[in-house]
Design a protein around this motif. Structure first.
Motif, short mmCIF file in Angstrom:
data_model
loop_
_atom_site.label_atom_id
_atom_site.label_comp_id
_atom_site.label_asym_id
_atom_site.label_seq_id
_atom_site.Cartn_x
_atom_site.Cartn_y
_atom_site.Cartn_z
N ALA A 1 8.76 -8.45 5.65
CA ALA A 1 7.40 -7.89 5.61
C ALA A 1 7.16 -7.19 4.27
CB ALA A 1 7.22 -6.91 6.76
N LYS A 2 5.91 -7.16 3.86
CA LYS A 2 5.54 -6.45 2.62
C LYS A 2 4.05 -6.13 2.68
CE LYS A 2 6.39 -11.00 0.59
NZ LYS A 2 7.15 -11.49 1.76
N SER A 3 3.65 -5.08 1.95
CA SER A 3 2.24 -4.68 1.98
C SER A 3 1.88 -3.95 0.70
CB SER A 3 1.98 -3.76 3.18
OG SER A 3 2.55 -2.48 2.92
N LEU B 1 0.66 2.42 -3.59
CA LEU B 1 2.03 2.31 -3.11
C LEU B 1 2.25 0.92 -2.50
CD1 LEU B 1 2.61 5.79 -1.38
CD2 LEU B 1 3.44 5.02 -3.63
N ALA B 2 3.46 0.42 -2.65
CA ALA B 2 3.83 -0.86 -2.05
C ALA B 2 4.95 -0.62 -1.05
CB ALA B 2 4.31 -1.82 -3.14
N TYR C 1 7.21 -10.31 -6.46
CA TYR C 1 6.34 -10.43 -7.64
C TYR C 1 5.15 -11.35 -7.33
CZ TYR C 1 10.51 -8.56 -10.05
OH TYR C 1 11.58 -7.81 -10.44
N ASN C 2 5.41 -12.44 -6.59
CA ASN C 2 4.30 -13.35 -6.23
C ASN C 2 3.30 -12.66 -5.31
OD1 ASN C 2 5.08 -15.63 -7.67
ND2 ASN C 2 6.52 -16.26 -6.08
N PHE C 3 3.82 -11.86 -4.38
CA PHE C 3 2.95 -11.21 -3.40
C PHE C 3 2.02 -10.19 -4.06
CE2 PHE C 3 2.07 -7.74 -0.40
CZ PHE C 3 1.51 -8.45 0.66
#
Ligand SMILES: Cc1cc2nc3c(=O)[nH]c(=O)nc-3n(C[C@H](O)[C@H](O)[C@H](O)COP(=O)(O)OP(=O)(O)OC[C@H]3O[C@@H](n4cnc5c(N)ncnc54)[C@H](O)[C@@H]3O)c2cc1C
Ligand SMILES: *[C@@H]1O[C@H](CO)[C@@H](O)[C@H](O)[C@H]1NC(C)=O
Ligand SMILES: *[C@@H]1O[C@H](CO)[C@@H](O)[C@H](O)[C@H]1NC(C)=O
Ligand SMILES: *[C@@H]1O[C@H](CO)[C@@H](O)[C@H](O)[C@H]1NC(C)=O
Length: 494
Positions: free
Chosen positions: A125-127, A134-135, A147-149
């Protein structure tokens, strides 16, 4: 009695004896069966023939780690699964390993023989929060995925210079092309979700368990707990001017002098350089076909000005510099040769004051070793990583990290050795010992920290940190029963 019946009898005796695997399951086997019922069979691979098991076992940058056979591989999907797993592993008393991207080269840092492998690869998961910049991301992501996200938001996160490396990089500090601007990757951590060795799930941040937060900011993975979620300060990512400049070895001295001048005099934190000296095992026929220097230049912006002028003025074979996105920067077309073929790859480290010549001695010693040991390896390289004053300033401005880095500029040197997989152990040990001795005999600074991510276990890199005694205390506090200390690989705190 004939020999055959004697051995039959011995076999029967072994079968009947209570310590035999057939009658008493090993600690690893019992942990695996407990986990199959508590986590569900979907999250556990016990068959050595299952595709998941094979891919977890094969996917290491150092092929030697693939020779070790975990009893089962578990695939957590959340912190709660990791908590259940650590409790079961501890209760069974078995060995285990935590694996993110599988790029650490040291034995048993993320691999295990006869034990439980915790493969974090499904936690992806990522946001991104545009209001706070903030990531957040989970540990199963590779840097390229991240990096793509973040690219469509015009942002990136601090991580590896090559996109295939895993998130464990930041727990060992993490050197990025953006480090001269923002510090080590771990300096951008803001909050971590951590499963402690006890199984308790806690938050580590400036305000919650700040000592744990310090340890995890560059003091190594698999020591104080398992990080299941990272919240980090993201960074802007627009256009980069970046590429590889390739030189023949006749320019060895010119390039190393340019690295020194860049380290000493470049004051633009948007400029970043990595110099790699690479040698193949093919005989040196004075054609220079066995040696090449590949320089990585990266500028955060479209116009590097004169930042790389001391490099571009040296005659070169090819210069691929052009405008790139950040994902493209970390996927440069001239890859490290060691990425191309599967091999037993190991890292060693050195560290140097720029005011001394020890980095030149290191380069000279490495070249002499590479030449004297033709045929013993497939590939070897010597790499220079400038540590700018702006990097150590940026680190301090964010509260510092487990390295408490002394003021730049100084230089890390990295050595890579690749040997063919499946070498006889005696041959492997011999070439490793010879390479180790060459590095150990090379002078280096004793008052600067080694780079944890690319040090060999026997280099005891943690002990070179000025914070070592503090880290030992943090380790004792969060791993009080020595569960991680004794049951998984990693740095020694002894
Ligand atoms: C081709 C290549 C390029 C590299 N480039 C860079 C670079 O640009 N900058 C840099 O700093 N380093 C670089 N490295 C070194 C790299 O940072 C280390 O190899 C690092 O350990 C890799 O992390 P990983 O997740 O891929 O590996 P793993 O081997 O899976 O993990 C590394 C260690 O951290 C532990 N760990 C991982 N995740 C967790 C977690 N969530 N919780 C607790 N422990 C955890 C593991 O148990 C293991 O001990 C590079 C390495 C390679 C092979
Ligand atoms: C290039 O090197 C010279 C010393 O030879 C130094 O004075 C100069 O500042 C360097 N240029 C850059 C941009 O780093
Ligand atoms: C806490 O975090 C901030 C960055 O967000 C940093 O500037 C500060 O120095 C950190 N440390 C403390 C003790 O507040
Ligand atoms: C060779 O070394 C590996 C890793 O250390 C070990 O697992 C294996 O048993 C060794 N093989 C022999 C024949 O000694």
């Amino acid at each position: 009695m004939s020999f055959i019946s004697l051995s039959l009898l011995a076999g029967l005796f072994a079968y009947l004896s209570p310590t035999n695997a057939l009658t008493a399951p090993s600690p690893a086997t019992s942990a695996c069966s407990v986990l199959t019922s508590s986590l569900g069979a979907k999250k556990v691979a016990s068959s050595r023939l299952s595709l998941e098991y094979i891919s977890s076992k094969q996917d290491y940058w150092n092929a030697r780690q693939s020779s070790y056979k975990p009893t089962c591989v578990i695939y957590p999907e959340a912190a709660e699964d990791v908590s259940v797993a650590l409790k079961a592993i501890n209760a069974a008393g078995t060995r285990f390993a935590i694996k993110a991207g599988g790029h650490n080269t040291n034995d048993f840092f993320s691999s295990v023989d006869d034990g439980v492998l915790i493969d974090l690869g499904y936690m992806t998961a990522k946001s991104y929060d545009e209001s706070t910049t903030l990531a957040t991301y989970e540990p199963g992501n590779r840097w390229g995925d991240l990096y793509n996200f973040y690219q469509p938001y015009g942002r990136t996160v601090m991580g590896g210079r090559l996109n295939g490396v895993g998130s464990g990089l930041a727990l060992g500090g993490g050197l990025s092309y953006l480090s001269p601007q923002y510090g080590m990757a771990c300096d951008s951590f803001r909050e971590l979700e951590v499963v402690l060795p006890s199984g308790e799930i806690v938050t580590a941040s400036n305000t919650s368990n700040p000592d744990l937060f310090l340890g995890l900011r560059g003091g190594g993975g698999n020591a104080y707990g398992v990080v299941t979620k990272y919240t980090v300060q993201s960074r802007p990512a627009g256009k980069f001017f970046a590429g590889n400049i390739v030189y023949l070895f006749q320019h060895t001295d010119a390039v190393v002098d340019a690295v020194r001048d860049f380290t000493l005099y470049n004051l633009d934190p948007k400029a970043s350089v990595m110099a790699t000296y690479e040698t193949l095992t093919t005989p040196d026929l004075n054609l220079n076909l066995d040696e090449v220097i590949i320089l990585f230049v990266v500028y955060d912006g479209e116009d590097p000005g004169t930042a790389f002028a001391n490099f571009t003025s040296i005659p070169n074979l090819v210069d691929t510099s052009s405008l790139r996105t950040y994902p493209q920067v970390t996927d440069m077309p001239v890859p490290l040769l060691a990425q191309l073929t599967r091999a037993d790859n190991i890292f060693r480290m050195g560290v140097h004051h720029i005011e001394t010549d020890t980095y030149k001695t290191a380069l000279k010693n490495w070249r002499a070793w590479a030449s004297a040991n033709k045929g013993q390896y497939t590939y070897t390289s010597f790499n220079l990583y400038p540590v700018a004053k702006s990097l150590t300033d940026a680190s301090k401005a964010q509260g510092g990290n487990a390295l408490q880095m002394p003021d730049g500029p100084w230089l890390w040197s990295n050595y890579v050795l690749s040997t063919p997989p499946d070498l006889l152990n005696v041959t492997y040990e011999k070439v490793q010992a010879s390479f180790r001795d060459m590095v150990a005999a090379t002078p280096m600074a004793t008052d600067l920290p080694l780079f944890l991510n690319e040090a060999a276990k026997d280099q005891n890199a943690l002990a070179t940190f000025s914070t070592y005694s503090e880290l030992q205390k943090i380790k004792r506090k969060y791993d009080p029963d020595g569960f991680f200390e004794t049951k998984t690989g990693g740095w020694s705190f002894a």
